[in-house]
Design an enzyme around this catalytic site. Structure first.
Site, mmCIF file in Angstrom:
data_model
loop_
_atom_site.group_PDB
_atom_site.id
_atom_site.type_symbol
_atom_site.label_atom_id
_atom_site.label_comp_id
_atom_site.label_asym_id
_atom_site.label_seq_id
_atom_site.Cartn_x
_atom_site.Cartn_y
_atom_site.Cartn_z
ATOM 1 N N LYS A 129 0.890 -1.173 -0.064
ATOM 2 C CA LYS A 129 0.223 0.038 -0.216
ATOM 3 C C LYS A 129 0.939 1.267 -0.143
ATOM 4 O O LYS A 129 0.528 2.215 -0.729
ATOM 5 C CB LYS A 129 -1.190 -0.069 1.179
ATOM 6 C CG LYS A 129 -2.089 -1.080 0.881
ATOM 7 C CD LYS A 129 -3.417 -0.765 1.642
ATOM 8 C CE LYS A 129 -4.610 -1.726 1.151
ATOM 9 N NZ LYS A 129 -5.438 -2.043 1.804
ATOM 10 N N LYS B 141 -10.640 -5.100 -3.296
ATOM 11 C CA LYS B 141 -11.619 -3.643 -3.565
ATOM 12 C C LYS B 141 -10.887 -2.730 -4.148
ATOM 13 O O LYS B 141 -11.556 -1.918 -4.644
ATOM 14 C CB LYS B 141 -12.208 -3.699 -1.902
ATOM 15 C CG LYS B 141 -12.952 -4.463 -1.351
ATOM 16 C CD LYS B 141 -13.653 -3.499 0.101
ATOM 17 C CE LYS B 141 -13.563 -4.527 1.426
ATOM 18 N NZ LYS B 141 -12.377 -4.255 2.037
ATOM 19 N N LYS C 66 -4.234 -10.723 -6.207
ATOM 20 C CA LYS C 66 -5.412 -11.104 -5.095
ATOM 21 C C LYS C 66 -6.656 -10.016 -5.526
ATOM 22 O O LYS C 66 -6.214 -8.947 -5.799
ATOM 23 C CB LYS C 66 -5.036 -10.762 -3.669
ATOM 24 C CG LYS C 66 -6.059 -10.965 -2.746
ATOM 25 C CD LYS C 66 -5.742 -10.000 -1.476
ATOM 26 C CE LYS C 66 -6.179 -8.623 -1.326
ATOM 27 N NZ LYS C 66 -6.947 -8.335 -0.233
HETATM 28 N N1 AQP Z 1 -9.160 -12.049 -2.698
HETATM 29 C C1 AQP Z 1 -9.447 -12.388 -1.433
HETATM 30 N N2 AQP Z 1 -9.658 -13.660 -1.207
HETATM 31 C C2 AQP Z 1 -10.312 -14.313 -0.096
HETATM 32 N N3 AQP Z 1 -10.414 -13.346 1.035
HETATM 33 C C3 AQP Z 1 -10.019 -12.231 0.962
HETATM 34 N N4 AQP Z 1 -10.258 -10.970 1.800
HETATM 35 C C4 AQP Z 1 -9.925 -10.101 1.145
HETATM 36 N N5 AQP Z 1 -9.458 -10.134 -0.085
HETATM 37 C C5 AQP Z 1 -9.635 -11.536 -0.237
HETATM 38 C C6 AQP Z 1 -10.912 -11.333 3.244
HETATM 39 O O1 AQP Z 1 -11.811 -10.323 3.055
HETATM 40 C C7 AQP Z 1 -12.012 -9.872 4.548
HETATM 41 C C8 AQP Z 1 -12.064 -8.372 4.622
HETATM 42 O O2 AQP Z 1 -10.922 -7.773 4.171
HETATM 43 P P1 AQP Z 1 -10.712 -6.023 4.377
HETATM 44 O O3 AQP Z 1 -11.956 -5.385 4.262
HETATM 45 O O4 AQP Z 1 -10.148 -5.948 5.517
HETATM 46 O O5 AQP Z 1 -9.914 -5.999 3.232
HETATM 47 P P2 AQP Z 1 -8.590 -6.420 2.827
HETATM 48 O O6 AQP Z 1 -8.032 -7.801 3.404
HETATM 49 O O7 AQP Z 1 -7.417 -5.451 2.722
HETATM 50 O O8 AQP Z 1 -8.799 -6.781 1.288
HETATM 51 P P3 AQP Z 1 -9.518 -6.205 -0.107
HETATM 52 O O9 AQP Z 1 -10.821 -6.719 -0.222
HETATM 53 O O10 AQP Z 1 -8.706 -6.333 -0.963
HETATM 54 O O11 AQP Z 1 -9.616 -4.497 0.439
HETATM 55 P P4 AQP Z 1 -8.653 -3.546 0.078
HETATM 56 O O12 AQP Z 1 -8.483 -3.561 -1.402
HETATM 57 O O13 AQP Z 1 -9.487 -2.186 0.384
HETATM 58 O O14 AQP Z 1 -7.195 -3.677 0.936
HETATM 59 C C9 AQP Z 1 -10.576 -10.356 5.159
HETATM 60 O O15 AQP Z 1 -10.908 -11.406 6.085
HETATM 61 C C10 AQP Z 1 -9.650 -10.601 4.070
HETATM 62 O O16 AQP Z 1 -8.757 -11.528 4.625
#
Ligand code: AQP
Length: 327
Positions: A112, A196, A193
């Site tokens: 990030k 979002k 991965k």
């Molecule tokens: N690609 C993925 N496959 C499986 N699990 C995933 N998680 C995130 N991406 C995947 C799981 O979703 C939960 C919520 O995550 P978060 O909102 O804390 O965001 P994150 O882990 O940082 O994942 P994102 O969706 O990619 O968000 P951004 O882009 O905002 O960082 C967690 O349990 C995570 O493991």
């Protein structure tokens, strides 16, 4: 007494099938076996710039998505992180026992911060706030996707360090990853991965995407140069599609091999699309019903915060006492 479970999601974009298969689906499965707290971690979201009006709307959207997925607010506490100030209080106290080197080693911090010219301190402190979320409730189990496993390891390190400095205070939590779907990859690029914050077309399937868009995104997913499914040689794009199917359907490995071996990629994609849509359509219908009653949703979040605040406040009090702060 039931073991306590804590987990959360950031209202930082559109929840996608990775979030669902990696975490939310697991929460629904275990909600009756444990005392569960499911949080909307809005203070984590502001570690990166957010539009205030959009953030507020996303908090409500995520709460509705938890309910649409099947989280039962009669059994679990659903709450917003910033509604319980103890999260921020404990995060500061834990910051003071966490070496900066531990935080600088985090993969998510490196990824990030590499994307920004000027890196806010919140991006570095993100895992300490996550440790506070979990330790505040003495959670024994934290169901997350694989990308959060390193942060959970850090939570354990912080808990152990605090316990050794100030005496046994925190439960050291365990991780719970789903057997299939712990890391769903981007459909445009299976080396990344599904995320979002990646807004590229064809990357993710959001839980609220229209059905036509879901079908198109899956049909255009990156595969490899083989014509048909061969489990021994399949590339990451094909394996990702198979994981998505398996995680939604709960099929066994044997069932997957029997069903898909030799199938042409176009047909595989059609089956995956139909499987995803068959789950997402009723999900979206429930979502629409839930958001049509905003008063109900506000009540769920208020009750959730009221239920968990005494646990959080009592942990903060103990931590303050142990550290010698004024109570
Ligand atoms: N690609 C993925 N496959 C499986 N699990 C995933 N998680 C995130 N991406 C995947 C799981 O979703 C939960 C919520 O995550 P978060 O909102 O804390 O965001 P994150 O882990 O940082 O994942 P994102 O969706 O990619 O968000 P951004 O882009 O905002 O960082 C967690 O349990 C995570 O493991």
């Amino acid at each position: 007494m039931k073991t306590r479970v804590f987990s959360g999601m950031q209202p930082s974009g559109n929840l996608h099938i990775g979030n669902y298969l990696g975490a939310l689906k697991n929460w629904v499965r275990i909600q009756h076996d444990y005392e569960c707290i499911f949080c909307i971690v809005d203070m984590h979201a502001i570690t990166l710039p957010q539009d205030p009006a959009q953030l507020r709307a996303k908090i409500v959207e995520i709460a509705a998505l938890y309910l649409a997925a099947g989280i039962d607010p009669q059994v679990c506490s659903i709450m917003v992180q910033s509604a319980v100030p103890a999260h921020a209080e404990l995060a500061w106290m834990l910051t003071c026992v966490t070496p900066v080197g531990w935080l600088e080693r985090m993969t998510q911090y490196k990824t990030k911060s590499a994307k920004q010219e000027s890196v806010g301190d919140g991006v570095l402190q993100y895992p300490v706030l996550m440790a506070a979320d979990i330790l505040l409730y003495q959670a024994g189990i934290v169901p997350v996707g694989e990308d959060q496993a390193q942060h959970l390891e850090l939570t354990r390190d912080v808990a152990q360090r605090f316990n050794s400095l100030y005496g046994d205070t925190f439960v050291v939590p365990g991780t719970s990853l789903p057997a299939v779907g712990a890391r769903i990859m981007g459909l445009d690029d299976p080396a990344q991965k599904m995320s979002k914050s990646t807004t590229a077309a064809g990357h993710a399937i959001a839980l609220l995407d229209p059905v036509d868009k879901i079908r198109k995104t899956i049909m255009r997913a990156t595969t490899d140069s083989h014509p048909a499914v061969d489990f021994a040689t399949a590339g990451p794009g094909v394996l990702n599609l198979l994981s998505i199917y398996q995680a939604f359907s709960n099929a066994t490995d044997e069932e997957m091999e029997r069903r898909f071996t030799g199938l042409r990629y176009g047909d595989l994609k059609k089956e995956v699309a139909e499987m995803v849509i068959s789950h997402i359509e009723p999900f979206q219908e429930r979502y629409r019903q839930i958001v049509s009653e905003p008063g109900y949703l506000a009540g769920v979040l208020r009750d959730g915060a009221e239920r968990v605040a005494p646990i959080a406040n009592s942990t903060v009090r103990v931590v303050k006492e142990r550290m010698g702060l004024y109570v």
